[in-house]
Motif scaffolding. Structure first.
Motif, PDB file in Angstrom:
ATOM      1  N   LYS A 202       0.842  -1.038  -0.015  1.00 27.52           N
ATOM      2  CA  LYS A 202      -0.068  -0.041   0.052  1.00 27.52           C
ATOM      3  C   LYS A 202       0.917   1.391   0.036  1.00 27.52           C
ATOM      4  CE  LYS A 202      -4.088  -2.088   2.203  1.00 27.52           C
ATOM      5  NZ  LYS A 202      -4.994  -1.663   3.452  1.00 27.52           N
ATOM      6  N   LYS A 203       0.260   2.253  -0.392  1.00 24.66           N
ATOM      7  CA  LYS A 203       0.872   3.553  -0.192  1.00 24.66           C
ATOM      8  C   LYS A 203       1.120   4.256   0.944  1.00 24.66           C
ATOM      9  CE  LYS A 203      -0.344   7.065  -3.214  1.00 24.66           C
ATOM     10  NZ  LYS A 203      -0.882   7.835  -3.946  1.00 24.66           N
ATOM     11  N   ARG A 204       2.171   4.987   1.266  1.00 24.29           N
ATOM     12  CA  ARG A 204       2.442   5.336   2.625  1.00 24.29           C
ATOM     13  C   ARG A 204       1.185   6.622   2.930  1.00 24.29           C
ATOM     14  NH1 ARG A 204       8.187   7.514   3.950  1.00 24.29           N
ATOM     15  NH2 ARG A 204       7.765   8.727   2.362  1.00 24.29           N
ATOM     16  N   GLU A 205       0.462   6.457   4.138  1.00 25.40           N
ATOM     17  CA  GLU A 205      -0.625   7.116   4.297  1.00 25.40           C
ATOM     18  C   GLU A 205      -0.415   8.056   5.804  1.00 25.40           C
ATOM     19  OE1 GLU A 205      -4.175   5.238   5.770  1.00 25.40           O
ATOM     20  OE2 GLU A 205      -3.240   3.655   6.943  1.00 25.40           O
ATOM     21  N   PHE A 206      -1.162   9.246   5.635  1.00 27.91           N
ATOM     22  CA  PHE A 206      -0.903  10.002   6.718  1.00 27.91           C
ATOM     23  C   PHE A 206      -1.604   9.591   7.748  1.00 27.91           C
ATOM     24  CE2 PHE A 206      -0.911  14.196   9.126  1.00 27.91           C
ATOM     25  CZ  PHE A 206      -2.106  14.215   9.599  1.00 27.91           C
ATOM     26  N   LEU A 207      -1.224   9.815   9.082  1.00 24.75           N
ATOM     27  CA  LEU A 207      -2.061   9.295  10.329  1.00 24.75           C
ATOM     28  C   LEU A 207      -2.285  10.439  11.167  1.00 24.75           C
ATOM     29  CD1 LEU A 207      -0.108   6.165  11.425  1.00 24.75           C
ATOM     30  CD2 LEU A 207      -2.206   6.293  10.257  1.00 24.75           C
ATOM     31  N   ALA A 208      -1.387  11.332  11.644  1.00 22.52           N
ATOM     32  CA  ALA A 208      -1.627  12.419  12.564  1.00 22.52           C
ATOM     33  C   ALA A 208      -0.562  13.635  12.493  1.00 22.52           C
ATOM     34  CB  ALA A 208      -1.764  11.812  13.938  1.00 22.52           C
ATOM     35  N   ALA A 209      -1.004  14.635  12.963  1.00 24.78           N
ATOM     36  CA  ALA A 209       0.147  15.621  12.846  1.00 24.78           C
ATOM     37  C   ALA A 209      -0.051  16.472  14.131  1.00 24.78           C
ATOM     38  CB  ALA A 209       0.272  16.440  11.648  1.00 24.78           C
ATOM     39  N   ILE A 210       0.940  17.193  14.405  1.00 28.47           N
ATOM     40  CA  ILE A 210       1.050  18.270  15.611  1.00 28.47           C
ATOM     41  C   ILE A 210       1.713  19.790  15.300  1.00 28.47           C
ATOM     42  CG2 ILE A 210       2.914  17.201  16.765  1.00 28.47           C
ATOM     43  CD1 ILE A 210       1.218  17.992  19.402  1.00 28.47           C
ATOM     44  N   THR A 211       0.989  20.817  15.480  1.00 27.44           N
ATOM     45  CA  THR A 211       1.702  21.958  15.064  1.00 27.44           C
ATOM     46  C   THR A 211       2.735  22.233  15.898  1.00 27.44           C
ATOM     47  OG1 THR A 211       0.127  23.287  15.961  1.00 27.44           O
ATOM     48  CG2 THR A 211      -0.260  22.669  13.812  1.00 27.44           C
ATOM     49  N   TRP A 212       3.792  23.385  15.284  1.00 27.77           N
ATOM     50  CA  TRP A 212       5.045  23.594  16.064  1.00 27.77           C
ATOM     51  C   TRP A 212       4.547  24.478  17.165  1.00 27.77           C
ATOM     52  CZ3 TRP A 212       6.687  28.731  16.132  1.00 27.77           C
ATOM     53  CH2 TRP A 212       6.024  29.638  15.047  1.00 27.77           C
ATOM     54  N   ASN A 213       3.760  25.391  17.067  1.00 29.24           N
ATOM     55  CA  ASN A 213       3.509  26.521  17.937  1.00 29.24           C
ATOM     56  C   ASN A 213       2.438  26.125  18.997  1.00 29.24           C
ATOM     57  OD1 ASN A 213       1.356  26.731  15.989  1.00 29.24           O
ATOM     58  ND2 ASN A 213       1.655  28.787  15.822  1.00 29.24           N
ATOM     59  N   LEU A 214       1.246  26.018  18.704  1.00 26.92           N
ATOM     60  CA  LEU A 214       0.180  25.815  19.588  1.00 26.92           C
ATOM     61  C   LEU A 214      -0.142  24.250  19.890  1.00 26.92           C
ATOM     62  CD1 LEU A 214      -2.321  28.501  18.101  1.00 26.92           C
ATOM     63  CD2 LEU A 214      -0.811  28.501  20.039  1.00 26.92           C
ATOM     64  N   GLY A 215       0.618  23.430  19.072  1.00 26.19           N
ATOM     65  CA  GLY A 215       0.223  22.084  19.335  1.00 26.19           C
ATOM     66  C   GLY A 215      -1.019  21.610  19.037  1.00 26.19           C
ATOM     67  N   LEU A 216      -1.655  22.173  17.932  1.00 28.83           N
ATOM     68  CA  LEU A 216      -2.815  21.819  17.449  1.00 28.83           C
ATOM     69  C   LEU A 216      -2.653  20.236  16.740  1.00 28.83           C
ATOM     70  CD1 LEU A 216      -4.114  25.192  15.704  1.00 28.83           C
ATOM     71  CD2 LEU A 216      -4.572  24.343  17.972  1.00 28.83           C
TER      72      LEU A 216
ATOM     73  N   VAL B  78      -7.881   6.599  12.600  1.00 27.66           N
ATOM     74  CA  VAL B  78      -7.325   6.548  13.742  1.00 27.66           C
ATOM     75  C   VAL B  78      -7.732   7.530  14.743  1.00 27.66           C
ATOM     76  CG1 VAL B  78      -5.101   5.627  12.567  1.00 27.66           C
ATOM     77  CG2 VAL B  78      -5.429   8.081  13.519  1.00 27.66           C
ATOM     78  N   LYS B  79      -8.831   8.376  14.486  1.00 28.88           N
ATOM     79  CA  LYS B  79      -9.413   9.377  15.303  1.00 28.88           C
ATOM     80  C   LYS B  79     -10.155   8.665  16.383  1.00 28.88           C
ATOM     81  CE  LYS B  79     -10.557  13.052  13.130  1.00 28.88           C
ATOM     82  NZ  LYS B  79     -11.335  14.040  12.586  1.00 28.88           N
ATOM     83  N   GLY B  80      -9.613   9.043  17.724  1.00 28.48           N
ATOM     84  CA  GLY B  80     -10.417   8.408  18.974  1.00 28.48           C
ATOM     85  C   GLY B  80      -9.374   7.300  19.290  1.00 28.48           C
ATOM     86  N   ARG B  81      -8.602   6.842  18.698  1.00 28.69           N
ATOM     87  CA  ARG B  81      -7.651   5.631  19.025  1.00 28.69           C
ATOM     88  C   ARG B  81      -6.388   6.169  19.290  1.00 28.69           C
ATOM     89  NH1 ARG B  81      -6.869   1.232  16.133  1.00 28.69           N
ATOM     90  NH2 ARG B  81      -7.285   2.289  14.015  1.00 28.69           N
ATOM     91  N   PHE B  82      -5.691   6.801  18.241  1.00 25.20           N
ATOM     92  CA  PHE B  82      -4.386   7.354  18.396  1.00 25.20           C
ATOM     93  C   PHE B  82      -4.384   8.739  18.810  1.00 25.20           C
ATOM     94  CE2 PHE B  82      -2.618   4.329  14.666  1.00 25.20           C
ATOM     95  CZ  PHE B  82      -3.146   3.301  15.418  1.00 25.20           C
ATOM     96  N   THR B  83      -3.395   9.033  19.703  1.00 27.10           N
ATOM     97  CA  THR B  83      -2.964  10.311  20.066  1.00 27.10           C
ATOM     98  C   THR B  83      -1.714  11.057  20.062  1.00 27.10           C
ATOM     99  OG1 THR B  83      -4.806  10.253  21.962  1.00 27.10           O
ATOM    100  CG2 THR B  83      -3.036  11.745  21.910  1.00 27.10           C
ATOM    101  N   ILE B  84      -1.369  11.961  19.186  1.00 21.48           N
ATOM    102  CA  ILE B  84      -0.207  12.532  18.752  1.00 21.48           C
ATOM    103  C   ILE B  84       0.162  13.635  19.832  1.00 21.48           C
ATOM    104  CG2 ILE B  84      -0.931  14.332  17.387  1.00 21.48           C
ATOM    105  CD1 ILE B  84       1.676  13.874  15.778  1.00 21.48           C
ATOM    106  N   SER B  85       1.274  13.775  20.369  1.00 29.45           N
ATOM    107  CA  SER B  85       1.802  14.675  21.339  1.00 29.45           C
ATOM    108  C   SER B  85       3.348  14.858  21.142  1.00 29.45           C
ATOM    109  CB  SER B  85       1.577  14.164  22.854  1.00 29.45           C
ATOM    110  OG  SER B  85       2.240  12.951  23.235  1.00 29.45           O
TER     111      SER B  85
END
Length: 125
Positions: free
Chosen positions: A43-57, A64-71
């Motif tokens: 399969k192709k590589r797929e995006f899962l999650a990201a977090i911004t540099w400043n506000l941590g959005l 994966v929403k609700g199961r995975f958490t990025i920090s």
């Protein structure tokens, strides 16, 4: 020399949890958006999650929403991916990546400048 080193992968059973870590060096970590991607066999590589540099959005793909958490911990130059309720379909190589803060699209794979080598996650049924 920029390095992103993932760790924490392994073999688990369905329903288990894992926490992936990605330690960054050689870059001003706090100035980068950080993302997690995965690639399953054939399969192709797929995006899962990201977090911004400043506000941590954060942003997550629906699967994966609700199961995975990025920090992130800027003091440790590390980004994490907490993965709960793992499913066999989560089996893949997981990659972290760094996108300069000026990036326009957190989900845009081509906008990520640096990549780790990947860590294998295998979920058995």
């Amino acid at each position: 020399q920029v390095q992103l080193v993932e760790s924490g992968g392994g073999l688990v059973q369905a329903g288990d949890s894992l926490r992936l870590s990605c330690a960054a060096s050689g870059l001003t970590f706090r100035s980068y958006n950080m993302g997690w991607f995965r690639q399953a066999p054939g399969k192709k590589r797929e995006f899962l999650a990201a977090i911004t540099w400043n506000l941590g959005l954060t942003d997550y793909v629906n699967s994966v929403k609700g199961r995975f958490t990025i920090s992130r911990d800027n003091a440790k130059n590390t980004v994490y991916l907490q993965m709960n309720s793992l499913k066999p379909e989560d089996t893949a190589v997981y990659y972290c990546a760094a996108q300069p803060f000026s990036g326009a699209h957190l989900r845009g794979e081509s906008e990520y400048k640096y990549w780790g080598q990947g860590t294998q996650v295998t979920v058995s049924s």
